[in-house]
Design an enzyme around this catalytic site. Structure first.
Site, PDB file in Angstrom:
ATOM      1  CD  GLU A   1      46.099  37.804  33.959  1.00 39.00           C
ATOM      2  OE1 GLU A   1      45.976  39.028  34.047  1.00 39.00           O
ATOM      3  OE2 GLU A   1      46.553  37.231  32.961  1.00 39.00           O
ATOM      4  CG  ASP A   2      42.177  35.601  33.376  1.00 41.41           C
ATOM      5  OD1 ASP A   2      42.441  36.517  34.163  1.00 41.41           O
ATOM      6  OD2 ASP A   2      42.442  35.652  32.158  1.00 41.41           O
TER       7      ASP A   2
END
Length: 726
Positions: A95-96
């Site tokens: 996600e990051d």
């Protein structure tokens, strides 16, 4: 080299001979049960995760990598396998960070990638609001859980560490996260039997939502009166002595209540702090199941048991696999003594739930707690497939997370666990969706009861079905389980759609008759072209749209027969379509597409006309309705309808009754209406003075003949001065 390859090729943070940071050493110590080669995998996962999250910090200012490593430590404390711990370290990378699923698969295998993907949020998708995004994330997580239960273990550990470090968040964020934790994640931990994590999540959530209340309760617990502590010791010594005399090997511990459990009990049972704390709690852990019942006899001999406060969760385990004997004794100081008796294995499962016996300890065998958890997840997956939206599904999950349950027996002796206040209809849907959809009544312990009858633990339930039976909207008012609610809604939508298709077909046929044709005689190519032009996947969708008022049947009919006119170079004016004199007959049971106007309350036998309303279908009015003049301004929306010969059911109507203001007059009118086999929906005073009252009664009748009978019975009463239909 891609960003992912750069991350994987990155050297270990710091020099190779440097000692790892303290938080990594704590993880390695917690994972001491893993072989050396697997602990080296953890070290490599930390190195890759640290490189991927390089430059990222938490709101507290710490390097971001400290969070996923702390999540892995929570899971290591639970004794999870190396794949789960590696996935926990990398759970935020997709996600990051630039790290890709392919890169994780190359480094650690496809299973780790699936676990990481299962807990990845959907922040990159566009949702209407945060609430819908969270609900959709939860739905995705559930699907991943159905493939591998370790996904939820990682998610719970992630939430636990976030709650432990909630102080860096804003006040609004703290309240939102704490509320979500108490409503969703703590109940899930309880449903999976993970009581240690559940208890900490609840206490941290309570502290975040109500810091002052938490602080006051915590201080009161710490500063308990000396007399209470001495009483606790005396009772513990007496129980230990009695158990030792019976040569029972045991472990006896006193149970300390948390601020959250005290607050919940005070709030739910309206008790004071002193009343809640005036209970002594003990847990007795013994070697075997036989020892549990032996110990039960010992404590009952030491102190008298309170009637109806004994629960045997060993013979009938809770849905999350929890097993224990619960009893409440009358103590020597006038206070109740709560005692739980269980084996060491039961105690382990009670504390850690599905994490207690993970497959790596048993050569891949699934434990009973895991089987129950997997069954619950599978039921939720079945429910979410039938649910219209993520938010609706999330609400159903909340319903299913009720902590209190009832345990019921099928005719074959199988045990079903249902939420508190479950009804016979909930039981029917728990057996099978088809059983619920066709249920008409139930037998509870041999006695015939209605479907809305609430059930109690230990009852034997048999469902009576009929093929002609179908779900009713009223069922939603008394079912409590998520599966029942979802199944009823899905079936009602299906029935409404079928009714809409049938009515739409009749309406379109009437319009085509005016064009001297019918739907069967319209060329299939022309129908297909119309459906394609207006983006209808099937003819049924068009017919349903007609019934719901989203398309006018006359316009659709014109379009279907206008083939020649469409090819002409010059447009010509289409002549108005003469209406067919034949009425569309209705029974009043057409779900979702026929409704009855509140302004005139038509009943079978009245002369009626339908008004086509967008999104609502046909609204039925009486021909003498005072609003008719307004609706005549849109003649294209009028539908010629009439009553079918087979009209069943009750229909609302209203009467104005004038009666003397004398004691008991209203009761006489109500009795007369009841004797005429009619029900009063509601009543309201229209006019009232010292002598006479004018009251509007809204009642239910079968037809005009039934209404006339009701009015005759009421008119015979001496207290009644006048009766008229409104």
């Amino acid at each position: 080299m891609t960003p992912s390859e750069t991350v994987l090729a990155s050297p270990l943070p710091g020099a190779s001979d440097d000692a790892p940071p303290d938080y990594v050493r704590e993880l390695e110590q917690a994972a001491h049960y893993l072989p050396l080669a697997q602990r080296e995998q953890l070290h490599r996962a930390w190195a890759i995760g640290a490189a991927a999250h390089a430059g990222q910090t938490r709101k507290s200012g710490e390097p971001y990598i400290t969070h996923p490593v702390a999540v892995a430590k929570v899971l290591a404390d639970q004794g999870l396998d190396v794949e789960t711990l590696v996935a926990a370290i990398l759970h935020d990378t997709l996600e990051d960070t630039p790290l890709t699923p392919e890169a994780i698969t190359t480094g650690f295998g496809a299973t780790v990638t699936e676990l990481v993907d299962g807990v990845t949020k959907l922040d990159k998708l566009q949702f209407r609001d945060r609430q819908e995004a969270n609900a959709e994330s939860f739905r995705k997580m559930l699907l991943a859980m159905s493939r591998d239960l370790r996904v939820i273990l990682i998610k719970l550990a992630d939430r636990l560490h976030n709650m432990r470090t909630l102080g860096a968040q804003s006040t609004e964020a703290r309240r939102r996260i704490a509320t979500e934790t108490l409503e969703i994640y703590a109940p899930i931990a309880q449903r999976l039997g993970m009581n240690l994590i559940k208890a900490e999540l609840q206490d941290l959530g309570f502290r975040a939502l109500h810091p002052w209340r938490h602080a006051v309760l915590e201080k009161r617990i710490r500063t308990q009166p000396v007399m209470r502590r001495e009483s606790m010791v005396q009772i513990e010594a007496q129980l230990a002595q009695k158990l030792a005399k019976e040569k029972l090997q045991h472990r006896l511990v006193s149970r300390v209540k948390s601020p959250w459990s005290i607050y919940s009990k005070m709030h739910a049972e309206h008790k004071s702090f002193t009343q809640v704390m005036d209970v002594f709690g003990f847990r007795i852990v013994v070697g075997t199941v036989a020892d549990c019942y032996h110990a039960l006899g010992v404590v009952h001999a030491a102190y008298k048991p309170l009637d109806a406060r004994f629960r045997d969760f060993i013979a009938i385990p809770k849905a999350n696999g929890y097993q224990s004997l619960h009893t409440v004794l009358f103590g020597p100081y006038g206070s109740p003594i709560e005692v739980q008796i269980r084996t060491e294995d039961m105690d382990l499962i009670a504390e850690k739930g599905i994490a207690a016996h993970w497959s790596y300890k048993h050569g891949g065998n699934t434990s009973g707690a895991q089987s129950r958890a997997q069954g619950w997840i599978n039921n939720l997956v079945e429910s979410q497939r039938a649910t219209g939206s993520s938010l609706e599904f999330l609400e159903n999950v909340k319903v299913d997370l009720f902590p209190d349950e009832v345990y019921l027996f099928t005719p074959k002796g199988d045990i079903l666990a249902l939420p508190r206040n479950a009804t016979a209809l909930d039981f029917a849907y728990a057996v099978h969706t088809d059983v619920g959809n066709h249920a008409v009544a139930a037998r509870v312990d041999g006695k015939l009861v209605p479907l809305r009858n609430k059930l109690a633990s230990g009852q034997r339930v048999e469902i009576i079905t009929a093929r002609s039976s179908a779900p009713k909207p009223q069922w939603l008012e008394f079912v409590v389980s998520g599966k029942a609610r979802t199944s009823i809604r899905q079936q009602l939508k299906q029935l409404e759609h079928e009714d809409a298709v049938q009515l739409g077909h009749r309406m379109l046929d009437r319009a085509l008759e005016a064009q001297a044709t019918s739907l069967e005689r319209v060329p299939a190519q022309r129908v297909d072209a119309f459906l394609h032009e207006h983006r209808y996947p099937r003819l049924e969708a068009l017919l349903a749209d007609i019934a719901l008022g989203n398309r006018m049947p006359a316009q659709v009919a014109q379009a279907l027969v206008r083939e020649k006119a469409a090819r002409q170079k010059t447009a010509r004016v289409v002549e108005p379509i003469p209406r067919s004199e034949e009425n569309i007959l209705i029974t009043g049971a057409e779900r979702g597409v026929i409704s009855f106007a509140q302004c005139c309350l038509p009943i079978p036998g009245d002369d009626i006309m339908g008004y086509h309303t967008t999104g609502k279908g046909i609204v039925v009015h009486r021909l003498d309705c005072p609003n008719l003049a307004e609706y005549r301004k849109s003649p294209d929306r009028w539908v010629a309808i009439g009553w079918d010969r087979k009209v069943t059911g009750d229909f609302p109507t209203a009467m104005r009754i004038e009666l003397d203001n004398r004691p008991g007059a209203l009761a006489q009118v109500a009795a007369a209406i009841a004797e005429a086999e009619s029900n009063i929906d509601r009543l309201e005073y229209i006019e009232r003075d010292t002598n006479i009252s004018a009251i509007r009664f809204q009642i239910e009748v079968r037809d005009r003949k039934h209404l006339a009978e009701v009015m005759r019975r009421v008119r015979r009463l001496k207290v009644v001065l006048g009766v008229a239909r409104i």
